[in-house]
Design a protein around this motif. Structure first.
Motif, short mmCIF file in Angstrom:
data_model
loop_
_atom_site.label_atom_id
_atom_site.label_comp_id
_atom_site.label_asym_id
_atom_site.label_seq_id
_atom_site.Cartn_x
_atom_site.Cartn_y
_atom_site.Cartn_z
N ALA A 29 0.82 -1.22 0.00
CA ALA A 29 0.00 0.00 0.00
C ALA A 29 0.85 1.27 0.00
O ALA A 29 0.44 2.31 -0.52
CB ALA A 29 -0.93 0.00 1.21
N MET A 30 2.07 1.19 0.57
CA MET A 30 2.94 2.36 0.69
C MET A 30 3.89 2.52 -0.49
O MET A 30 4.76 3.39 -0.48
CB MET A 30 3.74 2.29 2.00
N GLY A 31 3.78 1.66 -1.49
CA GLY A 31 4.62 1.79 -2.67
C GLY A 31 5.99 1.17 -2.52
O GLY A 31 6.91 1.51 -3.28
N ILE A 32 6.17 0.27 -1.56
CA ILE A 32 7.45 -0.42 -1.37
C ILE A 32 7.34 -1.79 -2.02
O ILE A 32 6.38 -2.54 -1.77
CB ILE A 32 7.77 -0.57 0.13
N GLU A 33 8.29 -2.12 -2.86
CA GLU A 33 8.25 -3.41 -3.55
C GLU A 33 8.58 -4.54 -2.59
O GLU A 33 9.53 -4.46 -1.80
CB GLU A 33 9.23 -3.41 -4.71
N VAL A 34 7.78 -5.60 -2.66
CA VAL A 34 8.03 -6.80 -1.86
C VAL A 34 8.65 -7.84 -2.79
O VAL A 34 8.00 -8.32 -3.72
CB VAL A 34 6.73 -7.34 -1.25
N GLU A 35 9.91 -8.14 -2.58
CA GLU A 35 10.62 -9.06 -3.46
C GLU A 35 10.16 -10.50 -3.26
O GLU A 35 10.07 -11.27 -4.23
CB GLU A 35 12.12 -8.96 -3.22
N ALA A 36 9.87 -10.87 -2.01
CA ALA A 36 9.43 -12.25 -1.74
C ALA A 36 8.54 -12.27 -0.51
O ALA A 36 8.76 -11.53 0.46
CB ALA A 36 10.62 -13.17 -1.54
N PHE A 37 7.51 -13.10 -0.58
CA PHE A 37 6.62 -13.31 0.56
C PHE A 37 6.41 -14.81 0.70
O PHE A 37 5.93 -15.47 -0.24
CB PHE A 37 5.29 -12.60 0.35
N SER A 38 6.82 -15.36 1.85
CA SER A 38 6.84 -16.81 2.00
C SER A 38 5.98 -17.29 3.16
O SER A 38 5.97 -16.68 4.23
CB SER A 38 8.27 -17.31 2.20
N LEU A 39 5.27 -18.39 2.91
CA LEU A 39 4.62 -19.13 3.98
C LEU A 39 5.60 -20.20 4.42
O LEU A 39 5.88 -21.14 3.67
CB LEU A 39 3.31 -19.77 3.49
N GLY A 40 6.17 -20.05 5.60
CA GLY A 40 7.16 -20.98 6.09
C GLY A 40 8.58 -20.50 5.80
O GLY A 40 8.80 -19.48 5.13
N TRP A 41 9.54 -21.27 6.33
CA TRP A 41 10.95 -20.95 6.16
C TRP A 41 11.66 -22.09 5.42
O TRP A 41 11.10 -23.15 5.22
CB TRP A 41 11.61 -20.76 7.53
N GLY A 42 12.91 -21.85 5.07
CA GLY A 42 13.70 -22.89 4.42
C GLY A 42 13.62 -22.81 2.91
O GLY A 42 13.21 -21.79 2.32
N ASN A 43 14.01 -23.91 2.26
CA ASN A 43 14.02 -23.95 0.80
C ASN A 43 12.59 -23.93 0.26
O ASN A 43 11.72 -24.66 0.74
CB ASN A 43 14.72 -25.22 0.32
N PRO A 44 12.35 -23.07 -0.76
CA PRO A 44 11.00 -23.01 -1.34
C PRO A 44 10.62 -24.33 -2.01
O PRO A 44 11.40 -24.89 -2.79
CB PRO A 44 11.11 -21.88 -2.36
N LEU A 45 9.42 -24.81 -1.72
CA LEU A 45 8.89 -26.00 -2.39
C LEU A 45 8.07 -25.60 -3.61
O LEU A 45 8.08 -26.27 -4.63
CB LEU A 45 8.02 -26.79 -1.42
N VAL A 46 7.34 -24.50 -3.45
CA VAL A 46 6.52 -23.96 -4.54
C VAL A 46 6.79 -22.46 -4.62
O VAL A 46 6.88 -21.79 -3.59
CB VAL A 46 5.01 -24.21 -4.28
N ARG A 47 6.93 -21.95 -5.83
CA ARG A 47 7.12 -20.51 -5.99
C ARG A 47 6.49 -20.05 -7.30
O ARG A 47 6.49 -20.78 -8.29
CB ARG A 47 8.60 -20.15 -5.95
N PHE A 48 5.94 -18.84 -7.27
CA PHE A 48 5.42 -18.22 -8.48
C PHE A 48 5.44 -16.71 -8.29
O PHE A 48 5.43 -16.20 -7.16
CB PHE A 48 3.98 -18.70 -8.77
N SER A 49 5.51 -15.98 -9.38
CA SER A 49 5.59 -14.52 -9.33
C SER A 49 4.28 -13.91 -9.78
O SER A 49 3.62 -14.40 -10.71
CB SER A 49 6.74 -14.03 -10.22
N PHE A 50 3.92 -12.82 -9.09
CA PHE A 50 2.70 -12.09 -9.44
C PHE A 50 2.89 -10.64 -9.05
O PHE A 50 3.15 -10.33 -7.89
CB PHE A 50 1.50 -12.70 -8.72
N ARG A 51 2.77 -9.76 -10.06
CA ARG A 51 2.88 -8.31 -9.86
C ARG A 51 4.15 -7.94 -9.10
O ARG A 51 4.14 -7.16 -8.13
CB ARG A 51 1.66 -7.78 -9.13
#
Length: 456
Positions: A29-51
């Motif tokens: 909302a404040m115009g700051i880009e979020v490079e990654a948002f993760s549910l959980g920690w560690g190595n990503p099992l599933v990842r996809f990009s959106f906006r």
């Protein structure tokens, strides 16, 4: 034990994920880009990009994280000798200070709103508590079985065993749970009591003492529990003796029994066998029991006493939200006062919990609740998580470097000076914060380990 640990990790993860979600939504909302948002920690099992954001489901389903563009400047050692903190369009330090403050603030506020929402839902659904009446026993009269001192605030105030506490500072008291909740927040504060004794109502004044193990107030009373058996454990000494649910224990070893502490008092000699008199269907029966004792000498009889089930539920949706908000801010006030108690001589080993003990406590609450049913388990778990969420709200807003509160303070400092802080000063500020947090983490972790070795 495994269920307790897993439930604790998941529960703690929910509170952390709510916190990170707050930062995520505010940053967007404040115009700051979020490079990654993760549910959980560690190595990503599933990842996809959106906006412009990469969304991840990571291998350890515990909490999550929100990686903001440019947040590497928050880490100690990032270009401390450079002339200025580098900024790129859409990065954390490219936006106005007030936008950063909102982003930092959003995490803790999300925890507070989570508590309000959860407690409002619980009040709307309704829940039951097991408690006892408002009749009391002075523990000083049963010192050997109730950890009693010679003089407690209850003794000084003139309370007597058998009294019923009707109100505390004008707040109605119906159950012993009410007494515990109202007294626990009044340590060292002069408090007015309304008491019923032999049909008369008396007004007394009492000053609860601070319990150094919990940080709460106590006055030295126990609930008056009638010695009426509610449950008998199969294969227990009570079962072998022939005790049945509904029996009233009226005498042990020839000593009259009026309440549960009378029963325990009669067993202080640790008899290998004893006689007891029970009342069943209007008749008195003489029984004999061979008790078991734990390593501390406490009798293990296999009986539980009849309690009171109190149904708590809001009368409407508006009432549910009102109660949820009221309880959340009541817990908030208690959490703030608890920090002040750290400097009043409380037992830090007992009163301060680290990540290990918190995880265990969350899991223990969950496993205990689920033993009484799925709904009871869920309500117990999320009620405890709401308390933990408010504690996280308070902790993160402390003006400590590397926490949200510390970042808000330094951003406010920038706004007042109308000049961005130098990387060298900012780096030192962050290094101090990380050292403080790591020291606290090490202390609480070792404290937790010592607690478990000495209490389990």
């Amino acid at each position: 034990m495994l269920f307790t640990i897993v439930a604790g990790l998941i529960g703690l993860g929910i509170v952390i994920f709510v916190h990170e979600t707050g930062h995520f939504l505010a940053a967007k909302a404040m115009g700051i880009e979020v490079e990654a948002f993760s549910l959980g920690w560690g190595n990503p099992l599933v990842r996809f990009s959106f906006r412009g954001t990469e969304y991840r489901i990571s291998s350890l389903p515990i909490g999550g994280y929100c990686k903001l563009k440019g947040e590497q400047n928050l880490q100690p050692g990032e270009s401390p000798d450079s002339a200025r903190i580098t900024t790129e369009e859409g990065s954390l330090f490219s936006v106005a200070p007030w936008r950063r403050i909102i982003t930092f603030l959003a995490g803790p506020v999300s925890n507070l709103l989570f508590s309000v929402l959860i407690l409002s839902l619980i009040w709307g659904i309704g829940y039951s508590i097991q408690t006892f009446g408002n009749r009391i026993i002075l523990v000083s009269e049963y010192g050997s079985v109730a950890s009693g001192d010679s003089r407690y605030p209850a003794d000084i105030a003139g309370l007597e065993t058998g009294d019923r506490i009707l109100s505390i500072d004008g707040e109605k008291v119906s159950y012993y749970r009410d007494i515990q909740e109202l007294i626990s927040i009044r340590a060292d504060k002069t408090t007015d009591l309304s008491v019923e004794r032999n049909g008369e109502v008396l007004n007394l004044s009492i000053t609860p003492m601070l319990n150094p193990q919990t940080g709460g107030g106590i006055i030295g009373v126990s609930p008056w529990i009638e010695a009426v058996v509610e449950e008998v454990s199969p294969g227990s000494p009570a079962s072998a003796a022939g005790i049945r649910p509904g029996d009233r224990i009226v005498a042990v070893q020839g000593h009259p029994v009026s309440n549960h502490l009378d029963f325990l008092q009669a067993l202080q000699g640790h008899p290998l066998r004893f006689g007891l008199t029970v009342e069943r269907n209007g008749e008195r029966l003489e029984l004999r029991m061979v008790p078991d004792y734990d390593e501390n000498g406490n009798p293990l009889l296999g009986i539980s006493y009849k309690s009171i089930t109190s149904k708590q539920q809001a009368s409407s949706v508006i009432d549910a939200f009102s109660r949820g908000i009221g309880e959340s801010f009541s817990i908030l006030g208690l959490s703030i006062r608890s920090f002040a108690l750290l400097f009043k001589g409380i037992d830090l080993q007992q009163a301060v919990s680290g990540p290990i003990r918190i995880t265990y406590m969350v899991g223990q609450v969950a496993s205990s609740g689920f033993s009484d049913g799925i709904m009871t388990g869920l309500i117990s778990l999320f009620r405890f998580l709401s308390f933990l969420s408010i504690a996280l709200f308070v902790m993160n807003l402390l003006p400590i470097p590397a926490l949200d509160g510390g970042l808000i303070v330094i951003t406010l400092f920038e706004m007042i000076r109308r000049k961005r802080i130098s990387p060298k000063v900012f780096n030192r500020y962050q290094v101090f914060g990380f050292i403080f947090i790591m020291t606290l983490l090490v202390f609480t972790t070792f404290n937790d380990i010592f607690y478990f070795f000495t209490n389990h």
